[in-house]
Motif scaffolding. Structure first.
Motif, PDB file in Angstrom:
ATOM      1  N   PRO A  49      17.193 -33.454  58.983  1.00  0.00           N
ATOM      2  CA  PRO A  49      16.699 -32.861  60.223  1.00  0.00           C
ATOM      3  C   PRO A  49      17.803 -32.819  61.293  1.00  0.00           C
ATOM      4  CG  PRO A  49      15.253 -34.614  59.425  1.00  0.00           C
ATOM      5  CD  PRO A  49      16.532 -34.693  58.628  1.00  0.00           C
ATOM      6  N   PRO A  50      17.682 -31.981  62.310  1.00  0.00           N
ATOM      7  CA  PRO A  50      16.552 -31.096  62.543  1.00  0.00           C
ATOM      8  C   PRO A  50      16.576 -29.870  61.624  1.00  0.00           C
ATOM      9  CG  PRO A  50      18.194 -30.794  64.281  1.00  0.00           C
ATOM     10  CD  PRO A  50      18.689 -31.907  63.412  1.00  0.00           C
ATOM     11  N   LEU A  51      15.400 -29.512  61.163  1.00  0.00           N
ATOM     12  CA  LEU A  51      15.224 -28.323  60.336  1.00  0.00           C
ATOM     13  C   LEU A  51      14.133 -27.472  60.967  1.00  0.00           C
ATOM     14  CD1 LEU A  51      14.947 -30.093  56.841  1.00  0.00           C
ATOM     15  CD2 LEU A  51      16.964 -28.899  57.719  1.00  0.00           C
ATOM     16  N   VAL A  52      14.291 -26.173  60.841  1.00  0.00           N
ATOM     17  CA  VAL A  52      13.286 -25.256  61.393  1.00  0.00           C
ATOM     18  C   VAL A  52      12.911 -24.258  60.302  1.00  0.00           C
ATOM     19  CG1 VAL A  52      12.882 -23.434  63.124  1.00  0.00           C
ATOM     20  CG2 VAL A  52      14.171 -25.476  63.756  1.00  0.00           C
ATOM     21  N   ILE A  80       9.038 -27.535  62.731  1.00  0.00           N
ATOM     22  CA  ILE A  80      10.274 -28.243  63.068  1.00  0.00           C
ATOM     23  C   ILE A  80      10.194 -29.620  62.412  1.00  0.00           C
ATOM     24  CG2 ILE A  80      11.688 -29.121  64.975  1.00  0.00           C
ATOM     25  CD1 ILE A  80       9.882 -27.306  66.800  1.00  0.00           C
ATOM     26  N   ALA A  81      11.255 -29.998  61.694  1.00  0.00           N
ATOM     27  CA  ALA A  81      11.319 -31.360  61.133  1.00  0.00           C
ATOM     28  C   ALA A  81      12.325 -32.159  61.956  1.00  0.00           C
ATOM     29  CB  ALA A  81      11.752 -31.311  59.673  1.00  0.00           C
ATOM     30  N   LEU A  82      11.919 -33.359  62.354  1.00  0.00           N
ATOM     31  CA  LEU A  82      12.765 -34.214  63.194  1.00  0.00           C
ATOM     32  C   LEU A  82      12.897 -35.594  62.567  1.00  0.00           C
ATOM     33  CD1 LEU A  82      11.139 -33.595  66.718  1.00  0.00           C
ATOM     34  CD2 LEU A  82      13.311 -32.662  65.888  1.00  0.00           C
ATOM     35  N   ASP A  83      14.054 -36.221  62.800  1.00  0.00           N
ATOM     36  CA  ASP A  83      14.188 -37.643  62.502  1.00  0.00           C
ATOM     37  C   ASP A  83      13.537 -38.391  63.644  1.00  0.00           C
ATOM     38  OD1 ASP A  83      15.514 -38.226  60.116  1.00  0.00           O
ATOM     39  OD2 ASP A  83      17.437 -37.580  60.966  1.00  0.00           O
ATOM     40  N   LEU A  84      12.689 -39.360  63.320  1.00  0.00           N
ATOM     41  CA  LEU A  84      11.993 -40.097  64.380  1.00  0.00           C
ATOM     42  C   LEU A  84      12.113 -41.587  64.097  1.00  0.00           C
ATOM     43  CD1 LEU A  84       8.675 -38.023  64.456  1.00  0.00           C
ATOM     44  CD2 LEU A  84      10.547 -37.849  66.088  1.00  0.00           C
ATOM     45  N   GLN A 143       9.275 -42.183  60.141  1.00  0.00           N
ATOM     46  CA  GLN A 143      10.705 -41.881  60.031  1.00  0.00           C
ATOM     47  C   GLN A 143      11.024 -40.418  60.259  1.00  0.00           C
ATOM     48  OE1 GLN A 143      11.839 -43.425  56.167  1.00  0.00           O
ATOM     49  NE2 GLN A 143      12.738 -45.138  57.273  1.00  0.00           N
ATOM     50  N   LYS A 144      10.082 -39.587  59.842  1.00  0.00           N
ATOM     51  CA  LYS A 144      10.310 -38.151  59.992  1.00  0.00           C
ATOM     52  C   LYS A 144       9.004 -37.489  60.407  1.00  0.00           C
ATOM     53  CE  LYS A 144      14.141 -37.745  56.714  1.00  0.00           C
ATOM     54  NZ  LYS A 144      14.689 -38.968  57.238  1.00  0.00           N
ATOM     55  N   GLY A 145       9.124 -36.468  61.204  1.00  0.00           N
ATOM     56  CA  GLY A 145       7.924 -35.743  61.627  1.00  0.00           C
ATOM     57  C   GLY A 145       8.112 -34.261  61.386  1.00  0.00           C
ATOM     58  N   ILE A 146       7.022 -33.611  61.029  1.00  0.00           N
ATOM     59  CA  ILE A 146       7.019 -32.146  60.927  1.00  0.00           C
ATOM     60  C   ILE A 146       5.991 -31.651  61.931  1.00  0.00           C
ATOM     61  CG2 ILE A 146       6.515 -30.152  59.456  1.00  0.00           C
ATOM     62  CD1 ILE A 146       7.377 -31.903  57.056  1.00  0.00           C
ATOM     63  N   ILE A 147       6.454 -30.837  62.845  1.00  0.00           N
ATOM     64  CA  ILE A 147       5.566 -30.297  63.875  1.00  0.00           C
ATOM     65  C   ILE A 147       5.402 -28.811  63.582  1.00  0.00           C
ATOM     66  CG2 ILE A 147       5.272 -29.911  66.358  1.00  0.00           C
ATOM     67  CD1 ILE A 147       7.319 -32.369  66.618  1.00  0.00           C
ATOM     68  N   GLY A 148       4.214 -28.419  63.190  1.00  0.00           N
ATOM     69  CA  GLY A 148       3.946 -27.020  62.822  1.00  0.00           C
ATOM     70  C   GLY A 148       3.152 -26.353  63.933  1.00  0.00           C
ATOM     71  N   ILE A 149       3.625 -25.190  64.338  1.00  0.00           N
ATOM     72  CA  ILE A 149       2.997 -24.507  65.478  1.00  0.00           C
ATOM     73  C   ILE A 149       2.634 -23.076  65.090  1.00  0.00           C
ATOM     74  CG2 ILE A 149       3.359 -23.782  67.882  1.00  0.00           C
ATOM     75  CD1 ILE A 149       5.865 -26.021  67.279  1.00  0.00           C
TER      76      ILE A 149
END
Ligand code: BTN
Length: 265
Positions: A49-52, A80-84, A143-149
């Motif tokens: 990440p970050p990946l879109v 969007i995928a983020l390292d968290l 650890q990782k999140g995917i936020i879909g909009i």
């Protein structure tokens, strides 16, 4: 015609000063099952990440509570995928910062977007879009999140929905002119929401989230009893107060336990 990557990066550069999203981190698709699913697969394959991911249409778009998100051409489908590094208790914060970040940036374009608990973007009482966030958890940590909009741009919408293009009347100059510009704005809004969360903290984020909550102070029926919506907790629960002569009680309802309606007019 599909989503234009060059146009998207031009729009992103206008908004996101100093932000660089490597071209290899942005995945564009014409037709795909779900941008959330694709990012999950890319993370599993070791992509960092970050990946879109953006799709022109989805055949199995994922909505909240196991629902399907109807995703015909003309809508924005972006993940969007983020390292968290969050505790599991902080999971609801993803939706809080994403929803708030998107609403506040669209309001800067004179689109008076409000929020419907927990994850709906509301315009004129109707659903403009929604957020479906997913996480990978390891040893009690996110650890990782995917936020879909999903945002309705020019696509058909159900009776309780609204698209941005139907919101603008023919005599207004639209402040957003393309799906690529909308994508860049939404992505920026999510990152701004995340920055705000990191710099200001969850209590402050919750305060500003609640300011955009359309149902604040409205009545809601829970198990046959009418209460008043008084806010949202840091656990993402809806706070409802029940007043009776001489007493008042407050409960916190987890997401998914009740569904708030729309005020269409
Ligand atoms: C909701 O139910 O309100 C949430 C809808 C979220 C839909 C978006 S579209 C892009 C991303 N990919 C998916 O499969 N779902 C989200």
């Amino acid at each position: 015609m599909g989503f234009n990557y060059a146009q998207f990066t031009i729009e992103l550069a206008k908004l996101f000063d100093g932000f660089s999203l490597s071209p290899s981190s942005v995945y564009l698709f014409d037709t795909i099952t779900s941008t959330n699913v694709i990012l999950k697969e890319l993370l599993e394959q070791g992509h960092k990440p970050p990946l879109v991911a953006i799709a022109s249409q989805q055949t199995a778009g994922k909505g909240q509570w196991g629902r399907t998100w109807y995703s015909p051409p003309g809508g924005l489908y972006l993940s969007i995928a983020l390292d968290l590094s969050l505790s599991v208790q902080e999971l609801p914060h993803l939706t809080l910062w994403s929803a708030w970040g998107i609403a506040q940036i669209l309001r800067k374009y004179d689109i008076p977007v409000g929020l419907k608990w927990p994850n709906d973007l509301i315009l004129k009482g109707r659903k403009l879009g929604g957020i479906k966030s997913e996480t990978t958890i390891y040893q009690g940590h996110i650890q990782k999140g995917i936020i879909g909009i999903g945002v309705n741009w020019s696509n058909e919408v159900p009776p309780t929905g609204i698209s941005l293009q139907s919101f603008w009347t023919s005599d207004t100059v639209p402040p957003i002119v393309s799906l690529e510009q909308l994508g860049a704005i939404i992505l920026t809004g999510v990152f701004q929401g995340y920055d705000y969360y990191l710099s200001q903290g969850s209590d402050r984020l919750l305060e500003v989230y609640v300011q955009l909550l359309e149902s604040m102070g409205s009545s809601v029926v829970v198990n046959g009893v009418t209460g008043i919506i008084t806010g949202v907790t840091l656990q993402g629960e809806l706070k409802v107060r029940f007043d009776a002569p001489g007493s008042s009680t407050q409960i916190a309802l987890p997401p998914g336990t009740i569904s708030l309606g729309y005020n269409t007019y």
